[in-house]
Design a protein around this motif. Structure first.
Motif, mmCIF file in Angstrom:
data_model
loop_
_atom_site.group_PDB
_atom_site.id
_atom_site.type_symbol
_atom_site.label_atom_id
_atom_site.label_comp_id
_atom_site.label_asym_id
_atom_site.label_seq_id
_atom_site.Cartn_x
_atom_site.Cartn_y
_atom_site.Cartn_z
ATOM 1 N N GLU A 90 3.403 6.041 -2.860
ATOM 2 C CA GLU A 90 3.411 4.597 -2.640
ATOM 3 C C GLU A 90 2.583 3.876 -3.696
ATOM 4 N N ARG A 131 8.654 -0.369 1.471
ATOM 5 C CA ARG A 131 7.916 -0.683 0.247
ATOM 6 C C ARG A 131 8.861 -0.859 -0.940
ATOM 7 N N GLU A 154 10.234 -4.315 -0.588
ATOM 8 C CA GLU A 154 9.218 -5.320 -0.917
ATOM 9 C C GLU A 154 8.972 -5.394 -2.428
ATOM 10 N N GLU A 177 3.768 0.958 -6.436
ATOM 11 C CA GLU A 177 3.071 -0.319 -6.640
ATOM 12 C C GLU A 177 2.751 -0.521 -8.115
#
Length: 726
Positions: A104, A143, A146, A108
């Motif tokens: 994750e 995620r 997003e 990002e």
């Protein structure tokens, strides 16, 4: 690597809609053609990393390759940066080698660096089968949505885009990478190497090959949609463990059929029937795998039984020499091969007609005296003689004669190829050049094949490639491929009816559970389905009066929504005649019904019919594919033989015609044991109306069944009706 656990249908619709926006054909076109790649977690000690670097080189990748590692200064002789944010410019694709706990954070970093595409190797998500893993995978999807990152995996090895010369792929690729028209999607990881190896050894060129991992964001259906729109792909090959979104899959199959792109699928995981029910036969005969098989056939998806069959079939379909009719001319140098081909062609529905007299005369003029000028043709082993033989060009002359035969739709031509380059290659070079010349001037396709499915040597492949020829791997797989190609083209000429986006609205006021037969008869009558006449009566006098109106012997059946198997409780009396016998039968039937339930509507009285052909017609609801029509021989035969043909709704009369022809007992419809031949047009019309009645129940439909549907020439009547709604 397998995808044993993926997100299921419980996935929220809004999340799935958002996921789909990351996997459109436009996004995937960008995803599968990166001009620059970053390996996140790359180190010299990583076997995965080494495979990826080597695969990119084998594919001929010339773009930028960036290494990312938080502590090591170099990887694979290239400098590293500590994270994706530290790149001086964004790359097109990040291959994430980081452990599950770090994925994750890497995503990002990717989003912050302007990177929109990622492959995730790590496992431990839905593939583990546990709730914690599924929750972690759902979080990964959230995620990705997003962060606007298109993601392949997790638990995924990557892809090989031969057409685009890029292969971020976590297993080794043995060079050379053969480019071609076949796009392959596998719900498996390790099998990709086997597929590539077989394809390379059998002249099957790949446009795109991808393993799918857990399909968290990019799904198999997404890649199929991409391949339907991809100009580099002409044939789509699939290895499927499951059909995740059946309605979307059938819509894509229909789109591929319309676009002229065959789909060849190896679907594994055959199971016992998944819809058994004590109320009806339909669920028991329309099992999970049988429905998949029927859906594939209906929408032109070629179902195969092995990876070898998949690739040989895809190779034929991408070769440009696809048969267009079922009349086959055969040219071999082996009598034994002719015998095998004659047997197997029958299995595939391929005809081997006799040659025209003009063809026979041309062949007799060149064949040795002991050879027969017939189809299949054995030109004998003399063509293997050295170049000084008078018969050295016999194979070329024979092939030229056969391609000109007016009764042939295609030629099945055996080629013998050397394992290594011979000391004097001139003879084999001349023969292959002659085959190419015959192919070029032939009015029909020439399908070349080898006697057995052995790997083609590099020399043999080079020889065929120089002349633009393709050779199928062996008689068995070759003829299977021919049969598949012919059936696919026939389906394309008569495409399936278009499926609605969703089920029809459910009519108001429907009962839940099984219906009384009287109500079921009303439903069918409203759809124009002919039924044997019947009257619902409540007392013996009314039963006698109904019997007198019908004349002759009658049948009496208990009518109750609570009783589905009437004969099991003594609720049926057949062949009853005379007032006294009708009264007695009425009393017996009514008493049997009331002993079973207080919910009794009365007794149905119908005229007896003489023996005729009996069919079974049923519609049930498959949990994945929706309403499924089953047609087969009726009466007791449905329980014993399970001889049924299946189709997804909707169907038209032409589809039903084909269903009737698929039955093992189809000859019964032509008239057997004194029965009149069935009017198949009338039968197809009635069955289509039954299917329409079932579809009209919308989401309430559980089962609609007629057993038997009596067929006596053009007289078609439903004798017994069962309807169950939910």
């Amino acid at each position: 690597m397998t995808r044993s656990g993926t997100l299921d249908a419980a996935e929220p619709a809004d999340l799935d809609t958002a996921r789909r926006r990351l996997a459109t054909p436009e996004r995937l076109r960008e995803f599968f053609r990166p001009r620059s790649v970053a390996l996140v977690g790359a180190s010299d000690s990583s076997g995965w990393g080494r495979f990826i670097v080597d695969s990119l080189r084998t594919a001929g990748f010339t773009g930028a390759l960036r290494m990312v590692h938080p502590s090591r200064p170099t990887a694979f002789d290239l400098p590293t940066v500590p994270n994706l944010r530290a790149l001086d410019e964004p790359v097109d694709l990040a291959y994430v080698l980081a452990p599950t706990r770090a994925v994750e954070g890497v995503l990002e970093d990717a989003a912050a660096a302007g990177i929109r595409n990622a492959i995730v190797l790590a496992s431990g998500y839905g593939d583990g089968g546990g709730e914690a893993g599924r929750a972690l995978e759902r979080r990964l999807v959230e995620r990705a949505v997003e962060l606007d990152i298109t993601l392949l995996g997790p638990n995924c090895l990557g892809f090989v885009n031969a057409a685009g010369s890029v292969a971020p792929f976590g297993l080794g690729i043995v060079p050379p990478l053969r480019r071609g028209p076949v796009g392959i999607v596998l719900q498996s990881g390790a099998l990709t190497s086997n597929v590539l190896a077989f394809a390379r050894a059998h002249q099957v060129g790949i446009s795109l090959l991808t393993s799918m991992g857990n399909e968290a964001v990019i799904t198999t259906a997404d890649v199929v949609e991409h391949l339907v729109a991809d100009d580099d792909c002409r044939v789509i090959g699939l290895f499927l463990e499951s059909v995740r979104d059946a309605p979307r899959f059938t819509a894509l199959a229909a789109a591929a059929l319309e676009a002229g792109k065959p789909i060849v699928a190896l679907k594994v995981g055959r199971t016992e029937a998944g819809q058994r029910t004590a109320l009806a036969h339909t669920g028991a005969v329309a099992g999970d795998d049988a429905v998949v098989d029927a859906a594939f056939r209906q929408y032109g998806v070629i179902r195969v039984g092995s990876l070898e069959e998949l690739l040989v079939t895809a190779g034929l379909l991408g070769s440009g020499q696809v048969p267009r009719g079922r009349r086959m001319g055969v040219v071999t140098a082996s009598g034994g091969a002719c015998d095998i081909i004659a047997d197997r062609s029958t299995d595939e529905g391929v005809a081997i007609p006799g040659f025209a007299e003009a063809t026979t005369e041309r062949l007799r003029a060149v064949l040795p005296p002991f050879a027969a000028a017939q189809n299949p043709l054995d030109v004998t082993g003399v063509i293997l003689a050295d170049r000084g033989s008078a018969q050295a060009g016999l194979g070329d002359v024979a092939l030229d004669a056969v391609v000109d035969d007016p009764g042939i739709d295609f030629v099945f031509n055996m080629v013998a190829l050397p394992a290594v380059e011979p000391p004097d290659p001139s003879l084999i070079e001349r023969r292959v050049a002659a085959i190419a010349a015959s192919r070029d001037r032939s009015p029909v396709p020439v399908v070349n094949f080898t006697a057995t499915c052995t790997d083609l040597s590099p020399y043999a492949q080079s020889l065929l490639d120089r002349h633009g020829l393709h050779a199928l791997g062996g008689i068995e797989f070759g003829l299977k491929a021919v049969g598949h190609a012919l059936r696919w083209q026939e389906t394309r000429r008569e495409p399936p009816a278009v499926r609605a986006a969703g089920p029809a609205p459910t009519p108001p006021g429907l009962p839940a559970g099984s219906w009384s037969e009287a109500r079921g008869r009303d439903l069918l009558a409203g759809s124009g389905v002919p039924l044997v006449p019947a009257e619902l009566v409540g007392d013996a006098d009314a039963a006698v009066a109904a019997a007198e109106r019908f004349g002759g012997a009658v049948a009496l059946k208990i009518c109750s929504a609570a009783i589905t198997h009437k004969s099991d409780i003594g609720g049926v009396a057949l062949g009853v005649s005379g007032a006294d016998d009708v009264r007695a039968a009425f009393a017996r039937v009514l008493a049997a019904g009331r002993a079973a339930t207080a919910d009794v509507d009365g007794v149905l009285v119908s005229p007896m019919r003489p023996p005729a052909t009996e069919l079974f017609v049923g519609v049930t609801v498959d949990p994945s594919f929706g309403p499924v029509l089953a047609v087969g021989l009726g009466g007791v035969f449905i329980e014993v033989l399970h001889d049924v043909a299946l189709r997804l709704l909707p169907v038209d009369a032409a589809q039903v015609h084909r269903m009737l022809g698929e039955l093992r007992g189809a000859a019964v419809l032509g008239g057997a044991r004194g029965t009149r031949p069935a009017d198949l047009d009338r039968v197809a019309e009635v069955v289509t109306r039954v299917a329409g009645a079932a579809a009209g129940l919308g989401t309430a439909l559980q089962t609609l069944e007629i057993n038997p549907l009596r067929v006596d020439g053009s007289c078609v009547e439903a004798l017994d009706v069962l309807v169950v709604t939910s």
